[in-house]
Design a protein around this motif. Structure first.
Motif, mmCIF file in Angstrom:
data_model
loop_
_atom_site.group_PDB
_atom_site.id
_atom_site.type_symbol
_atom_site.label_atom_id
_atom_site.label_comp_id
_atom_site.label_asym_id
_atom_site.label_seq_id
_atom_site.Cartn_x
_atom_site.Cartn_y
_atom_site.Cartn_z
ATOM 1 N N VAL A 196 0.851 -1.195 0.000
ATOM 2 C CA VAL A 196 0.000 0.000 0.000
ATOM 3 C C VAL A 196 0.886 1.244 0.000
ATOM 4 C CG1 VAL A 196 -1.934 -1.121 1.151
ATOM 5 C CG2 VAL A 196 -0.167 -0.010 2.532
ATOM 6 N N TRP A 197 0.341 2.344 -0.495
ATOM 7 C CA TRP A 197 1.077 3.606 -0.472
ATOM 8 C C TRP A 197 1.221 4.102 0.963
ATOM 9 C CZ3 TRP A 197 -2.465 6.004 -4.760
ATOM 10 C CH2 TRP A 197 -2.047 5.548 -6.016
ATOM 11 N N ASN A 198 2.352 4.673 1.252
ATOM 12 C CA ASN A 198 2.591 5.293 2.554
ATOM 13 C C ASN A 198 2.111 6.736 2.493
ATOM 14 O OD1 ASN A 198 3.529 6.245 4.990
ATOM 15 N ND2 ASN A 198 5.705 6.005 4.496
ATOM 16 N N ALA A 199 1.038 7.057 3.216
ATOM 17 C CA ALA A 199 0.448 8.389 3.169
ATOM 18 C C ALA A 199 1.159 9.393 4.068
ATOM 19 C CB ALA A 199 -1.029 8.324 3.554
ATOM 20 N N GLY A 200 2.116 8.929 4.859
ATOM 21 C CA GLY A 200 2.864 9.849 5.716
ATOM 22 C C GLY A 200 2.056 10.375 6.892
ATOM 23 N N MET A 201 1.082 9.608 7.348
ATOM 24 C CA MET A 201 0.279 9.984 8.512
ATOM 25 C C MET A 201 0.368 8.876 9.555
ATOM 26 S SD MET A 201 -3.043 11.770 6.703
ATOM 27 C CE MET A 201 -3.177 10.640 5.310
ATOM 28 N N PHE A 202 0.521 9.263 10.823
ATOM 29 C CA PHE A 202 0.807 8.294 11.870
ATOM 30 C C PHE A 202 -0.073 8.547 13.094
ATOM 31 C CE2 PHE A 202 4.668 9.601 9.597
ATOM 32 C CZ PHE A 202 4.978 8.422 8.947
ATOM 33 N N ILE A 203 -0.419 7.461 13.784
ATOM 34 C CA ILE A 203 -1.274 7.558 14.965
ATOM 35 C C ILE A 203 -0.650 6.699 16.060
ATOM 36 C CG2 ILE A 203 -3.596 7.205 15.871
ATOM 37 C CD1 ILE A 203 -3.107 7.221 12.125
ATOM 38 N N TRP A 204 -0.600 7.230 17.287
ATOM 39 C CA TRP A 204 -0.039 6.475 18.405
ATOM 40 C C TRP A 204 -0.549 7.021 19.733
ATOM 41 C CZ3 TRP A 204 3.649 9.231 15.257
ATOM 42 C CH2 TRP A 204 3.920 10.518 15.730
ATOM 43 N N ARG A 205 -0.443 6.186 20.754
ATOM 44 C CA ARG A 205 -0.570 6.698 22.107
ATOM 45 C C ARG A 205 0.714 7.453 22.435
ATOM 46 N NH1 ARG A 205 -0.511 4.058 26.576
ATOM 47 N NH2 ARG A 205 0.538 2.241 25.707
ATOM 48 N N VAL A 206 0.594 8.520 23.183
ATOM 49 C CA VAL A 206 1.771 9.323 23.526
ATOM 50 C C VAL A 206 2.833 8.456 24.194
ATOM 51 C CG1 VAL A 206 2.608 11.172 25.023
ATOM 52 C CG2 VAL A 206 0.548 11.520 23.654
ATOM 53 N N ALA A 207 2.433 7.572 25.083
ATOM 54 C CA ALA A 207 3.401 6.726 25.780
ATOM 55 C C ALA A 207 4.175 5.847 24.808
ATOM 56 C CB ALA A 207 2.679 5.863 26.820
ATOM 57 N N ALA A 208 3.513 5.361 23.754
ATOM 58 C CA ALA A 208 4.187 4.514 22.779
ATOM 59 C C ALA A 208 5.238 5.300 22.005
ATOM 60 C CB ALA A 208 3.159 3.903 21.824
ATOM 61 N N MET A 209 4.920 6.526 21.612
ATOM 62 C CA MET A 209 5.903 7.320 20.889
ATOM 63 C C MET A 209 7.032 7.757 21.815
ATOM 64 S SD MET A 209 7.276 8.577 18.291
ATOM 65 C CE MET A 209 6.157 8.287 16.935
ATOM 66 N N GLU A 210 6.732 8.040 23.073
ATOM 67 C CA GLU A 210 7.795 8.375 24.025
ATOM 68 C C GLU A 210 8.812 7.240 24.117
ATOM 69 O OE1 GLU A 210 6.013 11.353 27.405
ATOM 70 O OE2 GLU A 210 5.430 9.251 27.522
ATOM 71 N N GLN A 211 8.325 6.007 24.169
ATOM 72 C CA GLN A 211 9.224 4.865 24.235
ATOM 73 C C GLN A 211 10.078 4.760 22.976
ATOM 74 O OE1 GLN A 211 6.782 1.419 24.957
ATOM 75 N NE2 GLN A 211 5.940 2.242 26.875
ATOM 76 N N ALA A 212 9.440 4.968 21.824
ATOM 77 C CA ALA A 212 10.180 4.864 20.556
ATOM 78 C C ALA A 212 11.235 5.956 20.446
ATOM 79 C CB ALA A 212 9.198 4.938 19.388
ATOM 80 N N LEU A 213 10.889 7.168 20.838
ATOM 81 C CA LEU A 213 11.851 8.265 20.779
ATOM 82 C C LEU A 213 13.016 8.018 21.740
ATOM 83 C CD1 LEU A 213 9.478 11.381 20.629
ATOM 84 C CD2 LEU A 213 10.894 10.492 18.772
ATOM 85 N N ALA A 214 12.713 7.555 22.942
ATOM 86 C CA ALA A 214 13.769 7.298 23.917
ATOM 87 C C ALA A 214 14.759 6.257 23.414
ATOM 88 C CB ALA A 214 13.147 6.849 25.237
ATOM 89 N N LYS A 215 14.262 5.270 22.679
ATOM 90 C CA LYS A 215 15.136 4.199 22.202
ATOM 91 C C LYS A 215 15.899 4.576 20.938
ATOM 92 C CE LYS A 215 15.194 -0.746 21.185
ATOM 93 N NZ LYS A 215 14.404 -2.004 21.193
ATOM 94 N N HIS A 216 15.227 5.266 20.010
ATOM 95 C CA HIS A 216 15.817 5.476 18.694
ATOM 96 C C HIS A 216 16.289 6.901 18.426
ATOM 97 C CE1 HIS A 216 14.435 1.466 17.765
ATOM 98 N NE2 HIS A 216 13.175 1.802 18.002
ATOM 99 N N ALA A 217 15.802 7.867 19.189
ATOM 100 C CA ALA A 217 16.154 9.272 18.939
ATOM 101 C C ALA A 217 16.154 10.035 20.265
ATOM 102 C CB ALA A 217 15.172 9.894 17.949
ATOM 103 N N PRO A 218 17.140 9.802 21.121
ATOM 104 C CA PRO A 218 17.145 10.381 22.475
ATOM 105 C C PRO A 218 17.043 11.906 22.514
ATOM 106 C CG PRO A 218 18.803 8.654 22.285
ATOM 107 C CD PRO A 218 18.282 8.896 20.907
#
Length: 350
Positions: A196-218
């Motif tokens: 499928v085409w990537n539309a460049g729109m994303f949805i998450w719980r804030v806690a989930a993105m906080e975890q991802a940022l802490a791990k991959h982009a401190p």
């Protein structure tokens, strides 16, 4: 969805639709498609799903006033200006902090675009709502996928995996991988395999993105946390933005995240990424000429014309894009419109 927030990313630079768009009046302020600006359409299609008080906009600081004028229904304090350009990852981190300040770590944040078209807004709201449900139930980041209508070479793709158990009407799949814009042969293969085409729109719980940022982009995690804790985010942005990397959210997080889902469907999506989109939205004559505005053509074929400035007259030419704006005129070979940034970089400051 009382805890769903929509954040519209509106930091465009105005390059791809020059001369109608410029850094002072980028693509989201163009009214060519539908008689309303793209950013106004982006906010309107949220009606009935996300109330204006839970709609936020992240844009360039120089565009804050214009954005507020264009979106009078959105509270003025919800339009936040970046002090400098740092690509989409910094804007996403800022959005994460802004939403946490208002809704807490369990709030669901939808990162949406300001400069795309969607001809089926009801379908978009339904798919977005289902994606939000999926995000609320898991620690996954959910991206919106678009069912391809043709093997496009100008879009990124997502390869869906097993279907996730979300209980939603919209099918939600595990995202196996993201792939960049393909050549024609590869695009055909992707479509055949169900990508499928990537539309460049994303949805998450804030806690989930906080975890991802802490791990991959401190550094971006620090930015998000500081914005969430700040009484006035503007001061935090001014201080920390020079310190964060200039990187897209795709490279910073999405391609590294362990759990990504894709909610896929058809909502009439069109990236309108360049002047090549004109024939898709304006009727063409028997010779393949698509005209928007004042223009006279004789013995022409395959020409796209936009006339918002001086009237355009073309005689005996083919396969051109011609755009007449108030202060400039563009004449470009149709096959080169994707390279317009090269030309814009050589122009005087707009």
């Amino acid at each position: 969805m009382n805890n769903l927030y929509a954040v519209i990313m509106a930091g465009g630079s105005g390059e791809r639709f020059w001369p109608l768009s410029t850094p002072r009046r980028p693509k989201q302020f163009v009214k060519l498609f539908g008689g309303k600006t793209l950013i106004a359409q982006a906010a309107e299609r949220l009606e009935g799903l996300v109330p204006p008080e839970r709609v936020l906009v992240v844009t360039a600081r120089s565009l804050v006033a214009a954005t507020r004028r264009e979106l009078p229904q959105v509270p003025a304090e919800n339009v936040v200006g970046e002090p400098m350009r740092r690509d989409t990852a910094a804007a996403v981190a800022t959005a994460c902090g802004l939403v946490k300040r208002r809704g807490g770590a369990d709030a669901v944040c939808a990162i949406l675009t300001a400069d795309q078209l969607m001809s089926k807004p009801a379908a978009f709201r339904r798919i977005l709502a289902d994606a939000a449900v999926a995000a609320a139930k898991t620690d996954a980041i959910v991206t919106l996928g678009v069912t391809p209508t043709h093997p496009a070479t100008g879009f990124g793709y997502v390869e869906p995996g097993a279907r996730a158990k979300t209980g939603t009407r919209t099918p939600v799949f595990e995202a196996r991988r993201f792939v960049e814009k393909p050549d024609a042969a590869t695009a055909k293969t992707y479509v055949k395999k169900g990508f499928v085409w990537n539309a460049g729109m994303f949805i998450w719980r804030v806690a989930a993105m906080e975890q991802a940022l802490a791990k991959h982009a401190p550094a971006l995690a620090i930015l998000a946390a500081a914005v969430a804790d700040a009484a006035k985010p503007a001061g935090v942005l001014k201080k920390l933005y020079p310190q964060v990397p200039r990187i897209s959210v795709d490279y910073a997080v999405m391609e590294k995240a362990e759990k990504v889902l894709v909610a896929a469907g058809d909502f009439g999506w069109d990236d309108v990424g360049s002047w090549s989109a004109i024939p898709n939205h304006f009727p063409a004559d028997a010779d393949g000429n698509a005209v928007a505005g004042a223009a006279t053509l004789l013995d022409c074929s395959g020409v796209s014309v936009v006339g918002e400035g001086a009237p355009v007259a073309l005689f005996g030419v083919k396969d051109l894009v011609v755009v007449s704006a108030k202060n400039a005129v563009l004449v470009c070979a149709k096959e080169r419109v994707a390279e317009l940034k090269k030309l814009v970089a050589r122009l005087p400051v707009q």
